[in-house]
Motif scaffolding. Structure first.
Motif, PDB file in Angstrom:
ATOM      1  N   SER A   1       0.773  -4.317 -18.160  1.00  0.00           N
ATOM      2  CA  SER A   1       0.678  -4.808 -16.795  1.00  0.00           C
ATOM      3  C   SER A   1       1.445  -3.907 -15.819  1.00  0.00           C
ATOM      4  N   GLU A   2       2.592  -3.425 -16.262  1.00  0.00           N
ATOM      5  CA  GLU A   2       3.400  -2.572 -15.387  1.00  0.00           C
ATOM      6  C   GLU A   2       2.695  -1.249 -15.070  1.00  0.00           C
ATOM      7  N   ALA A   3       1.945  -0.741 -16.025  1.00  0.00           N
ATOM      8  CA  ALA A   3       1.223   0.515 -15.784  1.00  0.00           C
ATOM      9  C   ALA A   3       0.208   0.352 -14.655  1.00  0.00           C
ATOM     10  N   TRP A   4      -0.481  -0.794 -14.614  1.00  0.00           N
ATOM     11  CA  TRP A   4      -1.447  -1.042 -13.535  1.00  0.00           C
ATOM     12  C   TRP A   4      -0.732  -1.132 -12.190  1.00  0.00           C
ATOM     13  N   MET A   5       0.483  -1.737 -12.184  1.00  0.00           N
ATOM     14  CA  MET A   5       1.252  -1.842 -10.950  1.00  0.00           C
ATOM     15  C   MET A   5       1.617  -0.451 -10.430  1.00  0.00           C
ATOM     16  N   ILE A   6       2.133   0.389 -11.316  1.00  0.00           N
ATOM     17  CA  ILE A   6       2.547   1.732 -10.918  1.00  0.00           C
ATOM     18  C   ILE A   6       1.342   2.535 -10.416  1.00  0.00           C
ATOM     19  N   ARG A   7       0.241   2.427 -11.122  1.00  0.00           N
ATOM     20  CA  ARG A   7      -0.962   3.136 -10.698  1.00  0.00           C
ATOM     21  C   ARG A   7      -1.446   2.622  -9.346  1.00  0.00           C
ATOM     22  N   GLY A   8      -1.372   1.306  -9.153  1.00  0.00           N
ATOM     23  CA  GLY A   8      -1.763   0.724  -7.865  1.00  0.00           C
ATOM     24  C   GLY A   8      -0.908   1.244  -6.723  1.00  0.00           C
ATOM     25  N   PHE A   9       0.415   1.320  -6.947  1.00  0.00           N
ATOM     26  CA  PHE A   9       1.308   1.886  -5.933  1.00  0.00           C
ATOM     27  C   PHE A   9       0.909   3.317  -5.602  1.00  0.00           C
ATOM     28  N   ALA A  10       0.619   4.087  -6.643  1.00  0.00           N
ATOM     29  CA  ALA A  10       0.233   5.489  -6.430  1.00  0.00           C
ATOM     30  C   ALA A  10      -1.039   5.581  -5.599  1.00  0.00           C
ATOM     31  N   HIS A  11      -1.997   4.715  -5.886  1.00  0.00           N
ATOM     32  CA  HIS A  11      -3.248   4.745  -5.122  1.00  0.00           C
ATOM     33  C   HIS A  11      -3.028   4.376  -3.657  1.00  0.00           C
ATOM     34  N   VAL A  12      -2.138   3.425  -3.398  1.00  0.00           N
ATOM     35  CA  VAL A  12      -1.827   3.096  -1.992  1.00  0.00           C
ATOM     36  C   VAL A  12      -1.227   4.320  -1.309  1.00  0.00           C
ATOM     37  N   GLU A  13      -0.274   4.954  -1.975  1.00  0.00           N
ATOM     38  CA  GLU A  13       0.384   6.128  -1.393  1.00  0.00           C
ATOM     39  C   GLU A  13      -0.594   7.280  -1.172  1.00  0.00           C
ATOM     40  N   LEU A  14      -1.615   7.375  -2.001  1.00  0.00           N
ATOM     41  CA  LEU A  14      -2.619   8.437  -1.862  1.00  0.00           C
ATOM     42  C   LEU A  14      -3.720   8.072  -0.868  1.00  0.00           C
ATOM     43  N   GLY A  15      -3.592   6.901  -0.230  1.00  0.00           N
ATOM     44  CA  GLY A  15      -4.591   6.489   0.745  1.00  0.00           C
ATOM     45  C   GLY A  15      -5.864   5.962   0.120  1.00  0.00           C
ATOM     46  N   LYS A  16      -5.758   5.407  -1.074  1.00  0.00           N
ATOM     47  CA  LYS A  16      -6.920   4.871  -1.786  1.00  0.00           C
ATOM     48  C   LYS A  16      -6.719   3.381  -2.079  1.00  0.00           C
ATOM     49  N   PRO A  17      -6.687   2.555  -1.021  1.00  0.00           N
ATOM     50  CA  PRO A  17      -6.408   1.136  -1.246  1.00  0.00           C
ATOM     51  C   PRO A  17      -7.476   0.418  -2.059  1.00  0.00           C
ATOM     52  N   ASP A  18      -8.711   0.936  -2.057  1.00  0.00           N
ATOM     53  CA  ASP A  18      -9.755   0.314  -2.874  1.00  0.00           C
ATOM     54  C   ASP A  18      -9.424   0.432  -4.356  1.00  0.00           C
ATOM     55  N   ARG A  41      -1.392  -6.664  -4.454  1.00  0.00           N
ATOM     56  CA  ARG A  41      -2.807  -6.620  -4.099  1.00  0.00           C
ATOM     57  C   ARG A  41      -3.000  -6.985  -2.629  1.00  0.00           C
ATOM     58  N   ALA A  42      -2.151  -7.861  -2.117  1.00  0.00           N
ATOM     59  CA  ALA A  42      -2.228  -8.216  -0.703  1.00  0.00           C
ATOM     60  C   ALA A  42      -2.010  -6.986   0.179  1.00  0.00           C
ATOM     61  N   ILE A  43      -1.087  -6.142  -0.210  1.00  0.00           N
ATOM     62  CA  ILE A  43      -0.831  -4.920   0.558  1.00  0.00           C
ATOM     63  C   ILE A  43      -2.069  -4.024   0.547  1.00  0.00           C
ATOM     64  N   ALA A  44      -2.679  -3.867  -0.629  1.00  0.00           N
ATOM     65  CA  ALA A  44      -3.897  -3.054  -0.720  1.00  0.00           C
ATOM     66  C   ALA A  44      -5.004  -3.660   0.130  1.00  0.00           C
ATOM     67  N   ARG A  45      -5.152  -4.976   0.051  1.00  0.00           N
ATOM     68  CA  ARG A  45      -6.209  -5.637   0.828  1.00  0.00           C
ATOM     69  C   ARG A  45      -5.934  -5.552   2.321  1.00  0.00           C
ATOM     70  N   TRP A  46      -4.670  -5.586   2.698  1.00  0.00           N
ATOM     71  CA  TRP A  46      -4.308  -5.427   4.111  1.00  0.00           C
ATOM     72  C   TRP A  46      -4.785  -4.064   4.603  1.00  0.00           C
ATOM     73  N   LYS A  47      -4.551  -3.046   3.807  1.00  0.00           N
ATOM     74  CA  LYS A  47      -4.975  -1.693   4.182  1.00  0.00           C
ATOM     75  C   LYS A  47      -6.498  -1.559   4.201  1.00  0.00           C
ATOM     76  N   LEU A  48      -7.181  -2.379   3.405  1.00  0.00           N
ATOM     77  CA  LEU A  48      -8.646  -2.392   3.399  1.00  0.00           C
ATOM     78  C   LEU A  48      -9.213  -3.243   4.543  1.00  0.00           C
ATOM     79  N   ARG A  49      -8.336  -3.884   5.288  1.00  0.00           N
ATOM     80  CA  ARG A  49      -8.704  -4.747   6.405  1.00  0.00           C
ATOM     81  C   ARG A  49      -9.444  -6.011   5.961  1.00  0.00           C
ATOM     82  N   THR A  50      -9.187  -6.457   4.729  1.00  0.00           N
ATOM     83  CA  THR A  50      -9.714  -7.744   4.273  1.00  0.00           C
ATOM     84  C   THR A  50      -8.569  -8.749   4.416  1.00  0.00           C
TER      85      THR A  50
END
Length: 86
Positions: A1-18, A41-50
């Motif tokens: 589970s932690e690996a998905w979190m870290i990868r998700g953070f990286a994608h946000v930082e790279l401008g890939k919220p999807d 996920r809320a942060i990613a969705r915020w950046k996606l404007r959902t």
């Protein structure tokens, strides 16, 4: 589970919220009682404007872990954003 979190953070930082949203969704699939996963996920969705989906995730995160100050802050921001979108 932690690996998905870290990868998700990286994608946000790279401008890939999807991709971040997908990573955090996988994290939730693995551990549906992880409030941080909903918060992230809320942060990613915020950046996606959902906004409504982001707000729902913050509410879910708060119901799991009500002691997280940053979750309260994001809930307030999301609430205000949904009020002014009209």
């Amino acid at each position: 589970s932690e690996a998905w979190m870290i990868r998700g953070f990286a994608h946000v930082e790279l401008g890939k919220p999807d991709l971040a949203e997908a990573d955090h969704t996988k994290q939730i699939d693995i551990d549906p009682n992880n409030g941080n996963a909903y918060h992230n996920r809320a942060i990613a969705r915020w950046k996606l404007r959902t906004r409504e989906e982001a707000l729902a995730d913050v509410v879910k995160a708060r119901s799991i872990q009500d002691n997280r100050n940053s979750q309260h802050m994001h809930a307030g921001l999301l609430f205000e954003a949904t009020k002014v979108k009209e």
